[in-house]
Design a protein around this motif. Structure first.
Motif, PDB file in Angstrom:
ATOM      1  N   VAL A 164       0.865  -1.312   0.122  1.00 41.62           N
ATOM      2  CA  VAL A 164       0.138   0.085   0.093  1.00 41.62           C
ATOM      3  C   VAL A 164       0.715   1.297   0.050  1.00 41.62           C
ATOM      4  CG1 VAL A 164      -1.757   1.231   1.109  1.00 41.62           C
ATOM      5  CG2 VAL A 164      -1.839  -1.191   1.191  1.00 41.62           C
ATOM      6  N   GLN A 165       0.435   2.040  -0.845  1.00 38.46           N
ATOM      7  CA  GLN A 165       1.160   3.451  -1.101  1.00 38.46           C
ATOM      8  C   GLN A 165       0.496   4.544   0.050  1.00 38.46           C
ATOM      9  OE1 GLN A 165       4.287   3.676  -2.701  1.00 38.46           O
ATOM     10  NE2 GLN A 165       4.130   1.756  -2.678  1.00 38.46           N
ATOM     11  N   GLU A 166      -1.022   4.429  -0.301  1.00 37.62           N
ATOM     12  CA  GLU A 166      -1.732   5.427   0.292  1.00 37.62           C
ATOM     13  C   GLU A 166      -3.120   5.111   0.744  1.00 37.62           C
ATOM     14  OE1 GLU A 166      -1.717  10.194  -0.251  1.00 37.62           O
ATOM     15  OE2 GLU A 166      -3.124   9.272  -1.978  1.00 37.62           O
ATOM     16  N   TYR A 167      -3.793   5.382   1.852  1.00 37.57           N
ATOM     17  CA  TYR A 167      -5.016   5.280   2.472  1.00 37.57           C
ATOM     18  C   TYR A 167      -5.793   6.703   2.256  1.00 37.57           C
ATOM     19  CZ  TYR A 167      -3.041   0.990   4.118  1.00 37.57           C
ATOM     20  OH  TYR A 167      -2.763  -0.446   4.630  1.00 37.57           O
ATOM     21  N   SER A 168      -6.859   6.769   1.588  1.00 40.09           N
ATOM     22  CA  SER A 168      -7.708   8.049   1.710  1.00 40.09           C
ATOM     23  C   SER A 168      -9.034   7.594   1.733  1.00 40.09           C
ATOM     24  CB  SER A 168      -7.391   8.896   0.301  1.00 40.09           C
ATOM     25  OG  SER A 168      -7.827   7.869  -0.720  1.00 40.09           O
ATOM     26  N   TRP A 169      -9.499   8.449   2.918  1.00 34.06           N
ATOM     27  CA  TRP A 169     -11.033   8.236   3.336  1.00 34.06           C
ATOM     28  C   TRP A 169     -11.967   9.243   2.724  1.00 34.06           C
ATOM     29  CZ3 TRP A 169     -13.154   3.891   5.590  1.00 34.06           C
ATOM     30  CH2 TRP A 169     -12.506   2.918   6.009  1.00 34.06           C
ATOM     31  N   HIS A 170     -13.086   9.050   2.371  1.00 32.39           N
ATOM     32  CA  HIS A 170     -14.202   9.955   1.904  1.00 32.39           C
ATOM     33  C   HIS A 170     -15.625   9.934   2.226  1.00 32.39           C
ATOM     34  CE1 HIS A 170     -11.351  10.740  -1.460  1.00 32.39           C
ATOM     35  NE2 HIS A 170     -10.507   9.361  -1.259  1.00 32.39           N
ATOM     36  N   ARG A 171     -16.133  10.798   2.529  1.00 29.11           N
ATOM     37  CA  ARG A 171     -17.539  10.867   2.751  1.00 29.11           C
ATOM     38  C   ARG A 171     -18.316  10.309   1.564  1.00 29.11           C
ATOM     39  NH1 ARG A 171     -19.788  12.791   7.578  1.00 29.11           N
ATOM     40  NH2 ARG A 171     -21.653  11.948   6.644  1.00 29.11           N
ATOM     41  N   GLY A 172     -19.471   9.633   1.939  1.00 28.59           N
ATOM     42  CA  GLY A 172     -20.302   9.352   0.638  1.00 28.59           C
ATOM     43  C   GLY A 172     -19.669   8.069  -0.185  1.00 28.59           C
ATOM     44  N   ALA A 173     -20.255   7.758  -1.254  1.00 32.19           N
ATOM     45  CA  ALA A 173     -20.202   6.808  -1.851  1.00 32.19           C
ATOM     46  C   ALA A 173     -19.163   6.621  -2.848  1.00 32.19           C
ATOM     47  CB  ALA A 173     -21.442   6.282  -2.602  1.00 32.19           C
ATOM     48  N   ASN A 174     -18.522   7.736  -3.190  1.00 31.39           N
ATOM     49  CA  ASN A 174     -17.308   7.945  -4.153  1.00 31.39           C
ATOM     50  C   ASN A 174     -16.137   8.679  -3.626  1.00 31.39           C
ATOM     51  OD1 ASN A 174     -17.687  10.767  -4.439  1.00 31.39           O
ATOM     52  ND2 ASN A 174     -19.785  10.110  -5.234  1.00 31.39           N
ATOM     53  N   ASP A 175     -15.007   8.425  -4.194  1.00 28.63           N
ATOM     54  CA  ASP A 175     -13.614   8.978  -3.792  1.00 28.63           C
ATOM     55  C   ASP A 175     -13.237  10.141  -4.322  1.00 28.63           C
ATOM     56  OD1 ASP A 175     -13.574   7.545  -6.048  1.00 28.63           O
ATOM     57  OD2 ASP A 175     -11.618   6.697  -5.605  1.00 28.63           O
ATOM     58  N   THR A 176     -14.241  11.004  -4.611  1.00 29.81           N
ATOM     59  CA  THR A 176     -13.775  12.122  -5.017  1.00 29.81           C
ATOM     60  C   THR A 176     -12.813  13.070  -4.352  1.00 29.81           C
ATOM     61  OG1 THR A 176     -15.803  13.318  -4.527  1.00 29.81           O
ATOM     62  CG2 THR A 176     -15.898  12.023  -6.756  1.00 29.81           C
ATOM     63  N   GLU A 177     -12.167  14.121  -4.809  1.00 31.96           N
ATOM     64  CA  GLU A 177     -11.370  15.047  -4.015  1.00 31.96           C
ATOM     65  C   GLU A 177     -12.371  15.673  -3.268  1.00 31.96           C
ATOM     66  OE1 GLU A 177      -7.803  16.401  -2.401  1.00 31.96           O
ATOM     67  OE2 GLU A 177      -8.323  14.701  -3.990  1.00 31.96           O
ATOM     68  N   GLU A 178     -13.458  16.257  -3.631  1.00 36.66           N
ATOM     69  CA  GLU A 178     -14.183  17.286  -2.834  1.00 36.66           C
ATOM     70  C   GLU A 178     -14.876  16.308  -1.605  1.00 36.66           C
ATOM     71  OE1 GLU A 178     -14.492  16.374  -5.951  1.00 36.66           O
ATOM     72  OE2 GLU A 178     -14.012  18.319  -6.880  1.00 36.66           O
ATOM     73  N   ASN A 179     -15.001  15.045  -1.563  1.00 29.99           N
ATOM     74  CA  ASN A 179     -15.152  14.189  -0.520  1.00 29.99           C
ATOM     75  C   ASN A 179     -14.275  13.853   0.435  1.00 29.99           C
ATOM     76  OD1 ASN A 179     -17.842  14.685  -1.368  1.00 29.99           O
ATOM     77  ND2 ASN A 179     -18.030  12.428  -2.374  1.00 29.99           N
ATOM     78  N   LEU A 180     -12.847  14.193   0.155  1.00 30.08           N
ATOM     79  CA  LEU A 180     -11.928  13.634   0.906  1.00 30.08           C
ATOM     80  C   LEU A 180     -12.034  14.175   2.362  1.00 30.08           C
ATOM     81  CD1 LEU A 180      -9.036  12.242   1.045  1.00 30.08           C
ATOM     82  CD2 LEU A 180      -8.187  14.485   0.660  1.00 30.08           C
ATOM     83  N   ILE A 181     -11.671  13.197   3.273  1.00 31.30           N
ATOM     84  CA  ILE A 181     -11.695  13.425   4.760  1.00 31.30           C
ATOM     85  C   ILE A 181     -10.276  13.614   5.184  1.00 31.30           C
ATOM     86  CG2 ILE A 181     -12.434  12.559   7.125  1.00 31.30           C
ATOM     87  CD1 ILE A 181     -14.626  10.912   5.856  1.00 31.30           C
ATOM     88  N   ILE A 182      -9.362  12.360   4.970  1.00 27.46           N
ATOM     89  CA  ILE A 182      -8.228  12.487   5.178  1.00 27.46           C
ATOM     90  C   ILE A 182      -7.304  11.381   4.585  1.00 27.46           C
ATOM     91  CG2 ILE A 182      -8.521  10.975   7.194  1.00 27.46           C
ATOM     92  CD1 ILE A 182      -6.450  12.543   8.885  1.00 27.46           C
ATOM     93  N   SER A 183      -6.085  11.326   4.138  1.00 28.39           N
ATOM     94  CA  SER A 183      -5.446  10.424   3.510  1.00 28.39           C
ATOM     95  C   SER A 183      -4.066  10.393   4.460  1.00 28.39           C
ATOM     96  CB  SER A 183      -5.107  10.812   2.184  1.00 28.39           C
ATOM     97  OG  SER A 183      -4.458  11.999   2.090  1.00 28.39           O
ATOM     98  N   TYR A 184      -3.657   9.087   4.293  1.00 33.66           N
ATOM     99  CA  TYR A 184      -2.361   8.855   4.784  1.00 33.66           C
ATOM    100  C   TYR A 184      -1.427   8.125   3.981  1.00 33.66           C
ATOM    101  CZ  TYR A 184       1.047   6.219   8.000  1.00 33.66           C
ATOM    102  OH  TYR A 184       2.418   6.021   8.307  1.00 33.66           O
TER     103      TYR A 184
END
Length: 369
Positions: free
Chosen positions: A58-78
């Protein structure tokens, strides 16, 4: 609170690792998924969404609000390579990501309910998974009592717990209790009756099980308990022995009445049957007189409990053995008289002795003729 929903497993994390419900058909073993895919959390407690079946590279984990992973829905990434994180537009300041990619939401709120999507980027691939988080409103039970002021060992107290939950736990003086010879809990568990309420029964509290092993308690309710007076003691200086205090005339005498009572005892003093004007627990006689000798009684009274105790001490003069002087003096005239009397007496004794000798020898001479 009704949480009787289908669940595959429940566990806690930190203050709460909410209620974890793992249901449904899992995806293929090579595909990541959120466990559980339907999470039940509780307001004000922490909730966690974990990733299962994540690849090793794994290079990166990113969590998003909603059912898609758009940048506007990004909560936090590691970023697992640089060990850095990036906050997105949906970051509230309560989210964090572990090195395993688990999303943790601290102090969950009702508006945290919804879909959460995680994207896992590897060197050669990108995978996505979506799970549902539902935050339930925290119910805080309320408690009331029929009275807040009782007499120790005499009065009863009835406490009521206001809640929609039927699983109520009662706490007396911070310890969980059940029905016993002195306490009765109603069939619906919402009423506790304590007969002969004691000063060791306060405070009262009720609690409900909002999730397995998670108890939400009500505020503490304190009951004022009147008791005493107990263990009355009359202390004195000088110290009395078996109620007898010996003191010298003119010396200072102190007496103190001590009792345990709530509210504080009222004190009265009686001297040889007469009520004194002192109403304090202490009496000081700075210079003892003969009129102050005799019996002193201290009376402690509690107007709330209607109980009275007393103790007493008898003050008497300090007894001393009389001192007899063995020396004496003789005046000059008496000395002269004693000398003359001694001389005359001695002279008379010599005369009597000479006369007796003379008669003795005269009689002896006549016998010899």
């Amino acid at each position: 609170m009704d949480l009787s929903r289908p669940r595959c497993r429940l566990w806690r994390e930190l203050v709460l690792v909410a209620s974890l419900l793992a249901c449904g058909i899992r995806q293929a073993s090579s595909q990541i998924y959120i466990t559980p895919d339907s999470l039940i959390g509780v307001e004000r407690y922490s909730s966690s969404l974990a990733i299962e079946n994540a690849p090793e590279d794994v290079q990166e984990y990113s969590w998003h609000r909603g059912a898609n992973d758009t940048e506007e829905n990004l909560i936090i990434s590691y970023n697992a390579t640089s060990h850095s994180r990036r906050d997105g537009p949906m970051y509230s300041g309560r989210e964090s990501v572990s090195i395993r990619g688990t999303l943790r939401i601290w102090r969950s709120q009702l508006n945290d309910t919804g879909n959460y999507t995680v994207r896992v980027d590897t060197i050669n691939d990108t995978q996505r998974a979506t799970g549902w988080l539902e935050i339930l409103e925290l119910e805080i039970p309320q408690i009331s009592v029929n009275t807040t002021s009782v007499v120790d060992g005499e009065d009863a107290v009835a406490a009521t717990c206001y809640t929609n939950d039927s699983h109520v736990q009662w706490y007396v003086n911070h310890a969980p209790v059940s029905s016993n010879y002195r306490m009765t809990i109603s069939p619906d568990n919402k009423t506790l009756i304590i007969r002969m309420f004691s000063r060791f029964d306060s405070p009262l509290q009720c609690g409900i099980e909002i999730l397995p092993e998670l108890i939400q308690k009500s505020d503490l309710v304190y009951v004022t308990v009147a008791y005493g007076p107990y263990s009355l003691q009359l202390r004195s200086s000088p110290t009395d022995f078996s109620g007898i205090l010996s003191a010298e005339i003119g010396s200072q005498v102190e007496m103190e009445c001590i009792s345990y009572s709530r509210p504080e005892s009222k004190y009265r003093w009686i001297h040889n049957g007469s009520l004194l004007s002192f109403s304090e627990k202490n009496i000081t006689l700075p210079s003892l007189t003969w009129d102050q000798m005799g019996r002193y009684r201290c009376i402690a009274e509690n107007s709330a409990t209607q109980l009275t105790l007393y103790d007493e001490v008898h003050i008497q003069a300090l007894w001393r053995r009389p001192v007899v002087s063995r020396s004496f003096t003789i005046s000059g005239s008496l000395l002269v008289f004693l000398i003359i009397f001694t001389v005359l007496g001695f002279t008379h004794f010599l005369m009597v002795l000479i006369r007796a000798l003379f008669r003795h020898y005269s009689t002896r001479a006549n016998w010899s003729i």
